[in-house]
Design an enzyme around this catalytic site. Structure first.
Site, short mmCIF file in Angstrom:
data_model
loop_
_atom_site.label_atom_id
_atom_site.label_comp_id
_atom_site.label_asym_id
_atom_site.label_seq_id
_atom_site.Cartn_x
_atom_site.Cartn_y
_atom_site.Cartn_z
N ALA A 132 24.51 2.00 20.60
CA ALA A 132 25.43 1.70 21.70
C ALA A 132 24.90 2.26 23.02
O ALA A 132 25.02 1.63 24.07
CB ALA A 132 26.80 2.28 21.40
N ASP A 169 22.06 0.11 24.18
CA ASP A 169 22.58 -1.13 24.77
C ASP A 169 23.07 -0.88 26.20
O ASP A 169 22.90 -1.70 27.09
CB ASP A 169 23.75 -1.68 23.94
CG ASP A 169 23.28 -2.16 22.58
OD1 ASP A 169 22.05 -2.34 22.41
OD2 ASP A 169 24.13 -2.33 21.69
N SER A 173 -13.61 -12.08 9.56
CA SER A 173 -12.79 -11.87 8.37
C SER A 173 -13.53 -10.91 7.45
O SER A 173 -14.56 -10.35 7.83
CB SER A 173 -12.48 -13.20 7.70
OG SER A 173 -13.64 -13.71 7.13
N LEU A 174 -12.99 -10.68 6.27
CA LEU A 174 -13.55 -9.65 5.38
C LEU A 174 -14.13 -10.30 4.13
O LEU A 174 -13.61 -11.30 3.64
CB LEU A 174 -12.44 -8.69 4.94
CG LEU A 174 -11.85 -7.79 6.02
CD1 LEU A 174 -10.56 -7.15 5.52
CD2 LEU A 174 -12.85 -6.72 6.43
N LYS A 214 -4.13 -3.94 3.00
CA LYS A 214 -4.41 -5.26 3.56
C LYS A 214 -3.06 -5.99 3.67
O LYS A 214 -2.48 -6.40 2.68
CB LYS A 214 -5.37 -6.04 2.67
CG LYS A 214 -5.81 -7.35 3.29
CD LYS A 214 -7.07 -7.88 2.61
CE LYS A 214 -7.61 -9.10 3.33
NZ LYS A 214 -6.74 -10.28 3.21
N LYS A 225 -9.27 -6.82 -3.54
CA LYS A 225 -8.09 -7.68 -3.73
C LYS A 225 -7.21 -7.22 -4.88
O LYS A 225 -7.71 -6.84 -5.94
CB LYS A 225 -8.54 -9.13 -3.99
CG LYS A 225 -9.30 -9.74 -2.83
CD LYS A 225 -8.39 -10.09 -1.68
CE LYS A 225 -7.79 -11.46 -1.92
NZ LYS A 225 -7.10 -11.94 -0.71
N CYS A 270 30.21 -21.13 -24.40
CA CYS A 270 31.49 -21.28 -25.09
C CYS A 270 31.99 -22.72 -25.18
O CYS A 270 33.00 -22.98 -25.82
CB CYS A 270 32.56 -20.42 -24.42
SG CYS A 270 33.17 -21.11 -22.87
N CYS A 325 35.44 -17.29 -22.94
CA CYS A 325 33.98 -17.33 -22.98
C CYS A 325 33.40 -15.94 -23.29
O CYS A 325 33.66 -14.98 -22.58
CB CYS A 325 33.47 -17.79 -21.62
SG CYS A 325 31.70 -17.92 -21.54
S1 IVH Z 1 -10.03 -5.84 9.26
C1 IVH Z 1 -13.83 -7.10 11.08
N1 IVH Z 1 -7.93 -4.64 8.25
O1 IVH Z 1 -7.31 -9.81 6.46
C2 IVH Z 1 -12.70 -6.92 10.15
N2 IVH Z 1 -8.00 -7.01 8.22
O2 IVH Z 1 -9.72 -11.32 5.38
C3 IVH Z 1 -11.53 -7.69 10.51
N3 IVH Z 1 -5.99 -8.04 7.29
O3 IVH Z 1 -8.06 -11.91 9.14
C4 IVH Z 1 -10.35 -7.52 9.66
N4 IVH Z 1 -4.90 -6.18 6.87
O4 IVH Z 1 -5.74 -11.01 9.00
C5 IVH Z 1 -8.53 -5.82 8.50
N5 IVH Z 1 -6.12 -3.44 7.42
C6 IVH Z 1 -6.71 -4.61 7.68
C7 IVH Z 1 -6.11 -5.84 7.38
C8 IVH Z 1 -6.77 -7.04 7.66
C9 IVH Z 1 -4.86 -7.49 6.82
C10 IVH Z 1 -6.27 -9.49 7.32
C11 IVH Z 1 -6.66 -10.01 8.67
C12 IVH Z 1 -7.99 -10.68 8.48
C13 IVH Z 1 -8.08 -10.87 7.02
C14 IVH Z 1 -9.51 -10.73 6.59
#
Ligand code: IVH
Length: 695
Positions: free
Chosen positions: A44, A47, A92-93, A125, A324, A421, A442
């Site tokens: 509150a 707000d 990406s990873l 992740k 993973k 039933c 029932c």
């Molecule tokens: S590092 C250069 N850290 O996973 C490294 N990615 O497969 C860039 N993600 O596109 C990513 N949690 O959307 C990193 N703790 C984390 C993450 C993470 C989720 C996602 C992210 C990325 C994908 C890679």
């Protein structure tokens, strides 16, 4: 500084100071609330501060700045999203699918760097979508999706609505340029609530938090995004300018945190592969208890110099890996659907599946929630379905692959009779649940029916509590409610932990409960939605069980009544009874099994005082009374009930047709009107004579 408010001063410079102070305070509270999850003031009060800020800004629009906490939601729907090029690509990873692959990653990194054990920054992740947030001189200027890694979409207006993302970085030591990388996600609880809202509005729910986050972020109208419970964790950065280069990943994340960005508290530094494995195991064990989806653990070499030495292959760094976890969604075949009857009689469809591993456990059943959901998701028996098991919620079917529907697939048809039933199944208008109407009969509903029947405001059977009900049920002693009254002392005394004395007490209480009232009896039957007040109204209105039973069974909806939405007219004539309750009452009494149990109860001696006049004999039929003022010794409701029981009509307003006005103490305008119209006036004595049983 003296505490000032716009409302007690018109001074411009004072307002300006106040404005800055308010913005600062609100930013601080946002940070505490959304990032630290530790608010320091009540909502509150927050707000109030926000209202004051808006007020000042509305009076001085020239002072509005885009990074003011009031400016999160703004603008109007756009045509589409503009493409933007990332200053540094969003990578990406590479994945490690098992421990051997994780060990390979570690071995390659150690060999390349010539070290025995490496320090990794270990992270969850997050299963959401990657975002780049560009801050220039501390102010958020652009947010972009990952896209193909080189070019993404400008979603700034939407991202500004996400409360935990600062519009301006905290602290004075701000870089000239900071491109924060992280994940936008939707918490599980937020998704549940959002889906409830969508369903209530007749819209399609989201299958999982990831789709929900993506769908919410890609709204053309930021005002819609603003209503979605989105959140964010920072886990990296791209361009960084105007500040010293960090030496380690963990050091940089600490700086991000200090600038007010949310960083996942589960992050940790680990040394060597064994600690990395142990971290992953801990994270996996905690997975179900988190309020957001994670799909693995990420290990990043902590030293930036090491990262630079290892570099990249294609679009993924060699210095990081995603370990993973088992997926929380899998495909399998829907073999059949069973309908489970809950203790209140609601039928729930349960999918029988070809067994499949999901989220680490073998799943062969999943909930389909209810018929509406089945229709919405268009799932058929024989379909290849997507099963999801996330968090500690029971596995559910979130969709099907229409292109894989086999020729022999069949639609899911709900049963017309209860699978437990054999009583009829009904679906009352406006309710999603299908319900077994055999409430008293029932077995699935038996324990609940007995508990309610015995409760204090119903038959008031002292000593018949939850534990004994379970024992009686398990011993097979009470198959139907009327069996309660056939219990023998030796049966009850034979129950575990039951002394002869308490067994006798229970039988005495049962005996005592046989003398009751019609209202209590009706309430005790546990007809859905018939509470105490409705039961009292029914007892008063119908006067006898037979009259109610007749009305309920005669009132079967005809096609014409159906069209006119005028179903169950005799039931609906009772006080408090609308279409839904009338439908429940009719469903209950038309079910032969329930009528048998009622007969059984009467046969064992359950009885009540007949109302003051015999049914059918209605000495006041055709007369209309109006009641006003305070009556001595009785409430107006009681007076109304007594008159109605004798066939009179009780109206709210006095007219020439009124037979008499019954006026208690402090009668007002109605009395005056009756006198003016020459309508007879009775006092409490007059009323007593009118309703006296001698008549
Ligand atoms: S590092 C250069 N850290 O996973 C490294 N990615 O497969 C860039 N993600 O596109 C990513 N949690 O959307 C990193 N703790 C984390 C993450 C993470 C989720 C996602 C992210 C990325 C994908 C890679």
């Amino acid at each position: 500084m003296q505490q000032t408010s716009l409302f007690d001063t018109g001074e411009r410079d004072v307002s300006r100071e106040r404005l800055d102070a308010l913005r600062e305070a609100i930013r601080e509270h946002d940070y505490r609330y959304y990032v630290l999850d530790a608010p320091s003031i009540p909502d509150a009060e927050y707000d109030r501060l926000m209202r004051e800020l808006r007020q000042i800004e509305s009076e001085h629009p020239q002072w509005i700045q885009p990074d003011s906490p009031s400016q999160r939601v703004g603008g109007s729907p756009r045509e589409g999203f503009v493409a933007v090029r990332h200053a540094r690509p969003m990578l990406s990873l590479n994945n490690a699918m098992d421990e051997a692959e994780l060990a390979d990653f570690d071995r390659r990194a150690r060999e390349a760097l010539g070290e025995n054990a490496l320090a990794y920054h270990a992270e969850a992740k997050i299963d959401g979508l990657a975002i780049s947030l560009r801050y220039e001189n501390g102010v958020l200027v652009r947010a972009a999706t990952r896209g193909d890694g080189e070019r993404g979409e400008d979603v700034t207006a939407n991202v500004r609505t996400i409360a935990c993302i600062p519009l301006r970085l905290m602290s004075t030591d701000r870089p000239a340029v900071l491109d924060v990388r992280g994940e936008i996600y939707m918490p599980r609880r937020g998704l549940r609530e959002l889906n409830e809202r969508l369903l209530a509005a007749g819209e399609k729910p989201f299958a999982n938090p990831r789709n929900a986050a993506a769908g919410s972020l890609r709204q053309l109208d930021p005002r819609i995004t603003a209503t979605r419970p989105l959140s964010f964790f920072a886990y990296g950065w791209g361009e960084l300018d105007g500040t010293s280069a960090p030496k380690t990943h963990s050091e940089m994340l600490a700086r991000l945190r200090a600038w007010g960005l949310p960083v996942n508290p589960l992050n940790a530094l680990v040394y060597g592969i064994d600690e990395a494995r142990a971290y992953a195991a801990r994270l996996l064990a905690a997975r179900d208890s988190l309020d957001y989806d994670i799909d693995g653990a990420v290990f990043k070499l902590d030293r930036i110099a090491d990262q630079e030495q290892l570099g990249f292959v294609a679009r993924a760094p060699r210095w990081a890996v995603a370990f993973k976890f088992p997926p929380e969604e899998e495909l399998t075949e829907l073999l059949d659907v069973d309908w489970q009857v809950g203790r209140t009689g609601a039928l729930t469809p349960v999918a029988r599946l070809a067994p499949v591993h999901v989220g680490g456990v073998m799943v062969s059943n999943a909930t389909l929630h209810n018929l509406d959901m089945i229709h919405q998701k268009d799932v058929w028996i024989g379909d290849t379905v997507i099963v999801r098991r996330a968090g500690d919620v029971i596995p559910e079917i979130v969709g099907r692959l229409i292109e894989r529907r086999p020729a022999g697939a069949r639609a899911i048809v709900p049963p017309r009779i209860c699978p437990v039933c054999g009583s009829h199944v009904e679906q009352v208008d406006g309710e999603v649940a299908l319900r077994c109407t055999g409430g008293l009969y029932c077995p699935a509903q038996r324990r609940e029916a007995i508990r309610h029947f015995a409760s204090r405001r119903a038959m008031d059977i002292d000593g018949l509590g939850e534990k004994i009900i379970i024992q009686l049920d398990e011993a097979g002693l009470v198959k139907r409610l009327d069996d309660l009254y056939r219990l023998r002392l030796e049966d009850v005394a034979a129950l575990e932990r039951m002394a002869e004395k308490s067994a006798q007490n229970l039988l005495d209480a049962l005996e005592k409960s046989k003398t009751t009232t019609l209202a209590r009896f009706l309430f005790a039957l546990g007809i859905p939605e018939v509470g105490e007040t409705t039961a009292q109204g029914l007892a008063r209105h119908f006067g006898s069980l037979d009259a109610l039973r007749d009305a309920a069974c005669a009132d079967l909806p005809t096609a014409e009544a159906e069209r006119k939405k005028d179903r169950f007219p005799r039931l609906q004539a009772a006080p408090d009874v609308g279409l839904t309750i009338a439908a429940h009452i009719a469903g209950f009494f038309t079910e032969a099994h329930n009528r048998e149990v009622i007969e059984g109860l009467l046969a064992v001696g359950v009885h009540w005082e007949a109302p003051s006049s015999a049914v059918g004999e209605q000495p006041l039929a055709g007369r209309t009374y109006v009641i006003t003022g305070t009556l001595e010794g009785m409430t107006r409701e009681e007076a109304r009930a007594a008159l109605e029981a004798l066939g009179a009509k009780v109206s709210d307003s006095v007219s020439k047709k009124t037979t008499a006005l019954i006026a208690g103490e402090a009668a007002g305008s109605k009395l005056a009107r009756a006198q003016a119209l020459g309508v007879p006036v009775l006092d409490a004595m007059g009323l007593a004579e009118l309703i006296a049983p001698s008549r």
